[in-house]
Design an enzyme around this catalytic site. Structure first.
Site, PDB file in Angstrom:
ATOM      1  N   ASP A 101      -1.101  -6.233  -0.025  1.00 38.08           N
ATOM      2  CA  ASP A 101      -1.268  -5.409   1.621  1.00 38.08           C
ATOM      3  C   ASP A 101      -2.878  -5.382   1.311  1.00 38.08           C
ATOM      4  O   ASP A 101      -3.472  -5.004   0.438  1.00 38.08           O
ATOM      5  CB  ASP A 101      -0.668  -4.080   1.450  1.00 38.08           C
ATOM      6  CG  ASP A 101       0.439  -4.161   2.045  1.00 38.08           C
ATOM      7  OD1 ASP A 101       0.753  -5.073   2.969  1.00 38.08           O
ATOM      8  OD2 ASP A 101       1.388  -3.167   1.968  1.00 38.08           O
TER       9      ASP A 101
ATOM     10  N   LYS B 219      -1.060  -9.367   3.581  1.00 32.60           N
ATOM     11  CA  LYS B 219      -0.178  -9.084   4.219  1.00 32.60           C
ATOM     12  C   LYS B 219      -1.036  -7.944   5.185  1.00 32.60           C
ATOM     13  O   LYS B 219      -1.902  -7.390   4.655  1.00 32.60           O
ATOM     14  CB  LYS B 219       0.946  -8.080   3.854  1.00 32.60           C
ATOM     15  CG  LYS B 219       1.793  -7.622   4.822  1.00 32.60           C
ATOM     16  CD  LYS B 219       3.459  -7.368   4.380  1.00 32.60           C
ATOM     17  CE  LYS B 219       3.359  -6.092   3.722  1.00 32.60           C
ATOM     18  NZ  LYS B 219       3.028  -4.679   4.425  1.00 32.60           N
TER      19      LYS B 219
ATOM     20  N   GLU C  67       9.733  -4.242   9.921  1.00 26.24           N
ATOM     21  CA  GLU C  67      10.142  -2.630   9.407  1.00 26.24           C
ATOM     22  C   GLU C  67      10.806  -2.049  10.329  1.00 26.24           C
ATOM     23  O   GLU C  67       9.798  -1.741  11.500  1.00 26.24           O
ATOM     24  CB  GLU C  67       8.851  -2.049   8.681  1.00 26.24           C
ATOM     25  CG  GLU C  67       9.296  -0.720   8.078  1.00 26.24           C
ATOM     26  CD  GLU C  67       8.171  -0.285   7.419  1.00 26.24           C
ATOM     27  OE1 GLU C  67       7.065  -0.980   6.982  1.00 26.24           O
ATOM     28  OE2 GLU C  67       8.349   0.866   6.723  1.00 26.24           O
TER      29      GLU C  67
ATOM     30  N   ASP D  86       0.907  -1.147  -0.042  1.00 26.68           N
ATOM     31  CA  ASP D  86      -0.013  -0.250  -0.275  1.00 26.68           C
ATOM     32  C   ASP D  86       0.990   1.216  -0.055  1.00 26.68           C
ATOM     33  O   ASP D  86       0.458   2.365  -0.111  1.00 26.68           O
ATOM     34  CB  ASP D  86      -1.134   0.095   1.200  1.00 26.68           C
ATOM     35  CG  ASP D  86      -0.261  -0.044   2.534  1.00 26.68           C
ATOM     36  OD1 ASP D  86       0.836  -0.129   2.766  1.00 26.68           O
ATOM     37  OD2 ASP D  86      -1.070   0.038   3.486  1.00 26.68           O
ATOM     38  N   SER D  87       2.193   1.062   0.118  1.00 24.84           N
ATOM     39  CA  SER D  87       3.081   2.237  -0.275  1.00 24.84           C
ATOM     40  C   SER D  87       2.775   2.760  -1.693  1.00 24.84           C
ATOM     41  O   SER D  87       3.206   4.090  -1.848  1.00 24.84           O
ATOM     42  CB  SER D  87       4.600   1.855  -0.162  1.00 24.84           C
ATOM     43  OG  SER D  87       4.791   0.515  -1.118  1.00 24.84           O
TER      44      SER D  87
HETATM   45  O1  KIV Z   1       3.562  -1.140   1.548  1.00 25.71           O
HETATM   46  C1  KIV Z   1       4.718  -1.500   1.439  1.00 25.71           C
HETATM   47  O2  KIV Z   1       5.325  -1.257   0.546  1.00 25.71           O
HETATM   48  C2  KIV Z   1       5.357  -2.025   2.488  1.00 25.71           C
HETATM   49  C3  KIV Z   1       6.932  -2.465   2.730  1.00 25.71           C
HETATM   50  C4  KIV Z   1       7.322  -1.280   3.165  1.00 25.71           C
HETATM   51  C5  KIV Z   1       7.171  -3.578   3.419  1.00 25.71           C
HETATM   52  O3  KIV Z   1       4.909  -2.600   3.390  1.00 25.71           O
END
Ligand code: KIV
Length: 267
Positions: free
Chosen positions: A86, A115, A184, A47-48
Site C-alpha cells: 500500500d 496499491k 472493499e 496499511d491496515s
Molecule cells: O490495508 C489493507 O489491509 C487493505 C485491505 C483491507 C484490502 O487495503
C-alpha cells in the site's frame, strides 16, 4: 499448483481460467514464509498494519517508512506469492509524490505492485505510474484512508448514484492502466458485475463471493480481533489446530468458492 513466481500476468491468467485468487494481508517475514508455503497467491502489505500492528484507530497515521520496513520484511521471505504494498495516506497526493514513493516501495521494500485508494482523482497518477513500468492495484468501494471524510467504515455503492460512480471508476482505472483491483465493502451484485466486466482481476473484501479473488486481514481470519472483526470476515483458526492449517483452510475455501458464504456477505 505452479511453483513459478506469481506476477500480475499470472493473476490475469487465473482470472481467464476462472481460478479464484487467494490473498491475505501480511506484515512480516514469518507470516510471509507461512502464507507463501501454503499457497496464498498474493500477499498484501496493507496499511491496515497501522490498526492491527500499531494499535491506531485508523490507517491515517501510517508512514512511508512504516510501509517500506514491513514490505521489505515480507519481500525477503517471498517465494512464489506476489507482494503488493500500500501507498499510505497522502503518499500519492500528487503524481510526482506517487512516483517517488512507489519507487521506494519497489526499490527499498521489494514490492512488485503498489496499491492506492480512490477513483477519478487518481487516474492521472495511475497513468504516470504505469507509464514508468509500475504495476498498480486500484482500490475502490470503502476507502479506509478517507474514513475521516466518510465518517466511518460503511459499505459503499448501496444507492444508485454511488454504485454508478464505482462502476465508472472501475472501468476508468482499468483504462488508465491498473493491473489489479481491490473492491472493499460493496454489495455482492455490484462486485460481481464489475468482476465480469473488467478484464483485470478484481479481489473482493466484504464484496461477496463472485469476485475473481478474496482478501482478508490475516489477523481477522485468525480470530485475533475477536469481537472487533468485520462481519464479512471468518475465524479460520477457531476450528483447527494451527495457523498453518487455518491459512490452508482459507486458501481451500476461496478456491472452492466456500468463502465468503451468505453469512459473510452482508449486502
Ligand atoms: O490495508 C489493507 O489491509 C487493505 C485491505 C483491507 C484490502 O487495503
Amino acid at each position: 499448483m505452479s511453483v513459478a513466481p506469481i506476477s500480475v500476468a499470472t493473476l490475469a491468467a487465473m482470472k481467464g481460467r476462472g481460478e479464484p485468487i487467494a490473498s491475505l494481508t501480511c506484515y512480516d517475514a514469518s507470516f510471509a514464509r507461512l502464507l507463501d508455503g501454503v499457497g496464498v497467491d498474493m500477499m498484501l502489505v496493507g496499511d491496515s498494519l497501522g490498526m492491527v500492528l500499531q494499535g491506531h484507530g485508523t490507517t491515517v497515521p501510517v508512514t512511508m517508512d512504516d510501509m517500506v520496513y514491513h514490505t521489505a520484511a515480507v519481500a525477503r521471505a517471498r517465494g512464489r506469492a506476489l507482494v503488493v504494498a500500500d501507498l499510505p495516506f497522502l503518499a500519492y497526493a500528487t503524481p510526482e509524490r506517487a512516483l517517488n514513493n512507489a519507487a521506494r516501495l519497489m526499490q527499498e521494500g521489494g514490492a512488485q505492485v503498489v496499491k492506492l485508494e480512490g477513483g477519478a482523482p487518481m487516474l492521472e497518477t495511475v497513468r504516470r505510474l504505469t507509464e514508468q513500468g509500475i504495476p498498480v492495484c486500484a482500490h475502490l468501494g470503502l476507502l479506509p484512508q478517507s474514513v475521516n471524510r466518510i465518517g466511518g467504515y460503511r459499505f459503499q455503492g448501496r444507492d444508485h448514484a454511488s454504485a454508478e460512480a464505482i462502476r465508472h471508476d472501475a472501468l476508468a482505472m482499468q483504462d488508465a492502466g491498473a493491473s489489479l483491483m481491490v473492491l472493499e465493502c460493496v454489495p455482492a451484485a455490484l462486485a460481481a458485475e464489475i468482476s465480469r466486466t473488467l478484464s483485470i482481476p478484481v479481489i473482493g473484501i466484504g464484496a461477496g463471493p463472485d469476485c475473481d479473488g478474496q482478501v482478508l486481514v490475516v489477523y481477522d481470519m485468525l480470530g485475533l480481533n475477536a469481537g472487533r472483526a468485520p462481519s464479512f470476515s471468518r475465524d479460520f483458526l477457531g476450528s483447527c489446530g494451527s495457523i498453518e492449517s487455518a491459512v490452508r483452510g482459507y486458501v481451500e475455501a476461496v478456491r472452492s468458492g466456500a468463502f465468503p458464504a451468505e453469512a459473510e456477505t452482508p449486502y
